[in-house]
Motif scaffolding. Structure first.
Motif, PDB file in Angstrom:
ATOM      1  N   LEU A   1      34.717  39.254  38.550  1.00  0.00           N
ATOM      2  CA  LEU A   1      36.128  39.062  38.220  1.00  0.00           C
ATOM      3  C   LEU A   1      36.558  40.011  37.106  1.00  0.00           C
ATOM      4  CD1 LEU A   1      38.324  37.181  39.233  1.00  0.00           C
ATOM      5  CD2 LEU A   1      37.837  35.683  37.297  1.00  0.00           C
ATOM      6  N   PHE A   2      35.725  40.084  36.065  1.00  0.00           N
ATOM      7  CA  PHE A   2      36.068  40.955  34.932  1.00  0.00           C
ATOM      8  C   PHE A   2      36.149  42.410  35.374  1.00  0.00           C
ATOM      9  CE2 PHE A   2      34.409  37.938  31.413  1.00  0.00           C
ATOM     10  CZ  PHE A   2      35.534  37.165  31.593  1.00  0.00           C
TER      11      PHE A   2
ATOM     12  N   TRP B   1      39.420  42.796  37.236  1.00  0.00           N
ATOM     13  CA  TRP B   1      40.581  42.700  36.355  1.00  0.00           C
ATOM     14  C   TRP B   1      40.615  43.818  35.324  1.00  0.00           C
ATOM     15  CZ3 TRP B   1      40.581  36.758  34.963  1.00  0.00           C
ATOM     16  CH2 TRP B   1      41.137  36.054  36.049  1.00  0.00           C
ATOM     17  N   LEU B   2      39.458  44.086  34.736  1.00  0.00           N
ATOM     18  CA  LEU B   2      39.447  44.917  33.533  1.00  0.00           C
ATOM     19  C   LEU B   2      38.789  46.275  33.732  1.00  0.00           C
ATOM     20  CD1 LEU B   2      38.348  41.992  31.219  1.00  0.00           C
ATOM     21  CD2 LEU B   2      40.661  42.875  31.449  1.00  0.00           C
TER      22      LEU B   2
ATOM     23  N   SER C   1      35.724  45.346  30.142  1.00  0.00           N
ATOM     24  CA  SER C   1      35.086  44.232  30.837  1.00  0.00           C
ATOM     25  C   SER C   1      33.768  43.849  30.157  1.00  0.00           C
ATOM     26  CB  SER C   1      34.846  44.591  32.298  1.00  0.00           C
ATOM     27  OG  SER C   1      34.010  45.728  32.386  1.00  0.00           O
TER      28      SER C   1
END
Lengths: 277, 256
Positions: A134-135, A138-139, A145
Motif C-alpha cells: 500500500l505504501f 501511495w507513496l 514510503s
C-alpha cells in the motif's frame, strides 16, 4: 528535630563513600556480557578452520571481520550507513512525535480514548510488512514510503506507553495537580508526563527496536543503498560474508542507539525508587 | 463572620450516600477537628471544602462565595505526603509557585523549608526522606502559598506516635505565626484535643454531625495534664451519650 537532621546527613555520607574495587567490579560486570558472544565466535572460527562446517556458506568470524574492514577501508560503507541512519532518524522522529501526541491525548481525555483507541488497537494488529504494498502504491518506492513504514513501527510502542501509562498514574498525585489548579496542558507536562517517563522510555526503546526491524524491511523491499541493500546484494551475488557483515553492523547500530537512548534518558528517570537502580 | 460554611450539604457517590445534610461554619483563625469513624463522611466533608468534590445538594462557601474548585487561599495536606518523586524537596515545595519569578520562588521556598526545619534537604529527592520528614515537606508545600485556610486529612495518622506528637506541636508553632484557619480530620481524640478549638463529631454512613464541643483548655496544652484527661473523659462521654441516645448504632464510632 536537629538530631534527626544530622544523623540522616551522616548516614547519607556513608552510603556514597566510594568502594575501592568499584571500577574493577564494574569492568567485570560488563565483561560478563561479552563471554557468550566470544565463546560462540571462537567455537565457530574453530569449527570453520577444522573443516567441520563449510566456509563458503558459513564464513568464519575472521572472514566477516575482514569484509567489514574492507567496507570501511574502501569507503564504500559510508553512503550505505548514511542512507540507513537518515531513514531511521526521520522515521523514528516522526513515529515518536505522532505516538507522543496521540498517546498523550488518548491517555488524558477519556473521550479521545473511547473515540480513537479501538481503531488504533485494530491497526496495531496488522502485521507491519502488510503495509508495504500500500505504501509503495501511495507513496512511491523511494524514501517517503520507507520512512513512513519505519514511523508506523515506532508509533505503536510509543503510543501504547503513554495511552496506558497516563491511566496508571497515581490518582493521588493527579489530585495534587488539581489542588494547585493546573491547566490540562500543565497537568500533562508537570505531572502525567514525568510520572509516565519510565514507561515512556520503555516505549521509546521498543519503538527504536521496531524501527530497526522496519528499516531492514524497507530496504529489502527495494533500495539502491543502505545496509539492507547490502544484504540483498550479498544474497544476489552469493556472498554470505556480505550478509553477515551487514547483520553485525545492524546489531552494533541497534545496540549503540539503544545505549545512547538509555544514557540520554537516565537522568530523567533517576528518581525511581525501584528494585534495581 | 464565618470563613467556611457548609449549608445543608449532601454528597452521593452513585448509590453511596456519603454525607447527609451537613451544616457547619468555621470562623477565621479557628482550629476545628472533625472526628469520626471511617464511613462517617469526614474526609468527604473536607473534600467539599477543598473544592475537590462538589456537593450533590446544598452549598459549600468560602467568604460567602460558592467553592467551585480548588482555590489558592485554601491549602490541602493529605494523609500521605504525596510528594512528586521526580522533583527535589525544594521543587516540590515550590510546585505551586510557577507563576513567580525564580528569585522570588526560591526565597519563598527557602523560607517555607526553614519553617519546617528542612532547609538542609532542599536538593534531596523524596525517596530519601523518612515519613515524618516527607510530611513536613508537604506541610511546607501547603504553607508556601500563604493560604488563609489549611485543610488537613488525617495528616499524621500514618506516622509513629513520637513523630506524630512532634508534628502536632510543630503544626501549632506554625499556626501561631500567621494563624490560618485549620480544619483537621482525625480519628485520634488526643490529636483533636491538642490542636482544636472545637471538636465536631460525625457518624455515618451517611455522614452527619451529631455533636460539637468547644475545647476549654488553655494553650499550650499538656497531653498528660489532669485538665486534658478530664476534657478527654468528657468528650468520650459526649460520644457515649450520643450512642445511648440510639441516634446511631453503637459500633459506628470507634473510640481509641
Amino acid at each position: 528535630m536537629t538530631t534527626e537532621v544530622t544523623s540522616y546527613a551522616a548516614a547519607d555520607q556513608k552510603a556514597v563513600a566510594p568502594c575501592p574495587a568499584g571500577g574493577l567490579r564494574r569492568l567485570a560486570r560488563v565483561g560478563l556480557g561479552l563471554v557468550l558472544p566470544l565463546v560462540l565466535a571462537l567455537g565457530w572460527e574453530a569449527a570453520a578452520r577444522t573443516g567441520v562446517i563449510t566456509t563458503h556458506l558459513m564464513p568464519p568470524p575472521s572472514t566477516v571481520a575482514a569484509h567489514i574492514v574492507q567496507l570501511f577501508a574502501t569507503g564504500e560503507i559510508w553512503d550505505h550507513l548514511v542512507a540507513t541512519l537518515t531513514r531511521m532518524a526521520l522515521g523514528f522522529g516522526f513515529g515518536v512525535a505522532a505516538g507522543t501526541v496521540l498517546g498523550a491525548l488518548v491517555g488524558y481525555l477519556p473521550v479521545a480514548h473511547r473515540l480513537l483507541d479501538p481503531s488504533v488497537q485494530a491497526l496495531r494488529n496488522i502485521p507491519s510488512i502488510a503495509w508495504v504494498p500500500l505504501f509503495i502504491l501511495w507513496l512511491g518506492i523511494f524514501e517517503t514510503s520507507k520512512i513512513t513504514l519505519i514511523a508506523v513501527g515506532v508509533f505503536f510502542p510509543v503510543y501504547m506507553s503513554l495511552a496506558q501509562g497516563f491511566a496508571s498514574v497515581d490518582r493521588k498525585l493527579v489530585e495534587v495537580g488539581r489542588v494547585w489548579r493546573l491547566s490540562a496542558f500543565d497537568m500533562i507536562r508537570r505531572i502525567l508526563l514525568p510520572a509516565t517517563l519510565p514507561t515512556y522510555v520503555i516505549g521509546l526503546r521498543g519503538g527504536l527496536g521496531l524501527g530497526w526491524m522496519f528499516v531492514v524491511a524497507a530496504e529489502l523491499m527495494g533500495a539502491s543503498e543502505g545496509l539492507g541493500y547490502l544484504m540483498m546484494d550479498g544474497q544476489m551475488t552469493g556472498r554470505p560474508a556480505a550478509i553477515l557483515a551487514s547483520l553485525v553492523l545492524f546489531a552494533i547500530l541497534g545496540k549503540l542507539s539503544d545505549f545512547l537512548l538509555v544514557t540520554a534518558t537516565r537522568p530523567m528517570v533517576a528518581w525511581q525508587d525501584g528494585f534495581r537502580r | 463572620m464565618s470563613l467556611l460554611t457548609l449549608d445543608r450539604a449532601s454528597k452521593r457517590f452513585g448509590n453511596r450516600h456519603a454525607l447527609a445534610d451537613v451544616s457547619l461554619s468555621v470562623a477565621s483563625g479557628e482550629i476545628v477537628a472533625l472526628v469520626g469513624a471511617s464511613g462517617s463522611g469526614k474526609s468527604t466533608l473536607l473534600r467539599l471544602l477543598a473544592g475537590l468534590e462538589a456537593p450533590t445538594s446544598g452549598r459549600a462557601l468560602f467568604h460567602d462565595a460558592e467553592i467551585d474548585g480548588p482555590r489558592p487561599e485554601i491549602g490541602v495536606i493529605f494523609q500521605e505526603p504525596r510528594l512528586l518523586p521526580w522533583l527535589s524537596v525544594a521543587d516540590n515545595v515550590g510546585f505551586g509557585l510557577a507563576h513567580l519569578n525564580a528569585v522570588e520562588r526560591e526565597r519563598r521556598v527557602n523560607r517555607a523549608l526553614d519553617r519546617v526545619g528542612l532547609a538542609a534537604y532542599a536538593k534531596t529527592l523524596p525517596r530519601e526522606l523518612s515519613g515524618g520528614m516527607a510530611q513536613r515537606v508537604s506541610i511546607a508545600r501547603a504553607l508556601v502559598g500563604q493560604p488563609e485556610v489549611l485543610l488537613l486529612d488525617e495528616p499524621f495518622s500514618a506516622l509513629d506516635a513520637f513523630t506524630r506528637t512532634d508534628l502536632q506541636d510543630h503544626l501549632l508553632d506554625l499556626w501561631r505565626e500567621d494563624r490560618p484557619t485549620l480544619v483537621l480530620v482525625t480519628h485520634d481524640l488526643d490529636e483533636a484535643l491538642v490542636l482544636a478549638d472545637r471538636v465536631v463529631l460525625l457518624a455515618g454512613p451517611p455522614g452527619r454531625i451529631f455533636a460539637e464541643r468547644p475545647v476549654a483548655l488553655a494553650r499550650p496544652r499538656e497531653r498528660t495534664s489532669a485538665a486534658f484527661q478530664e476534657e478527654k473523659r468528657q468528650l468520650l462521654s459526649t460520644l457515649h451519650a450520643a450512642r445511648s441516645g440510639r441516634i446511631y448504632e453503637p459500633e459506628v464510632l470507634e473510640v481509641p
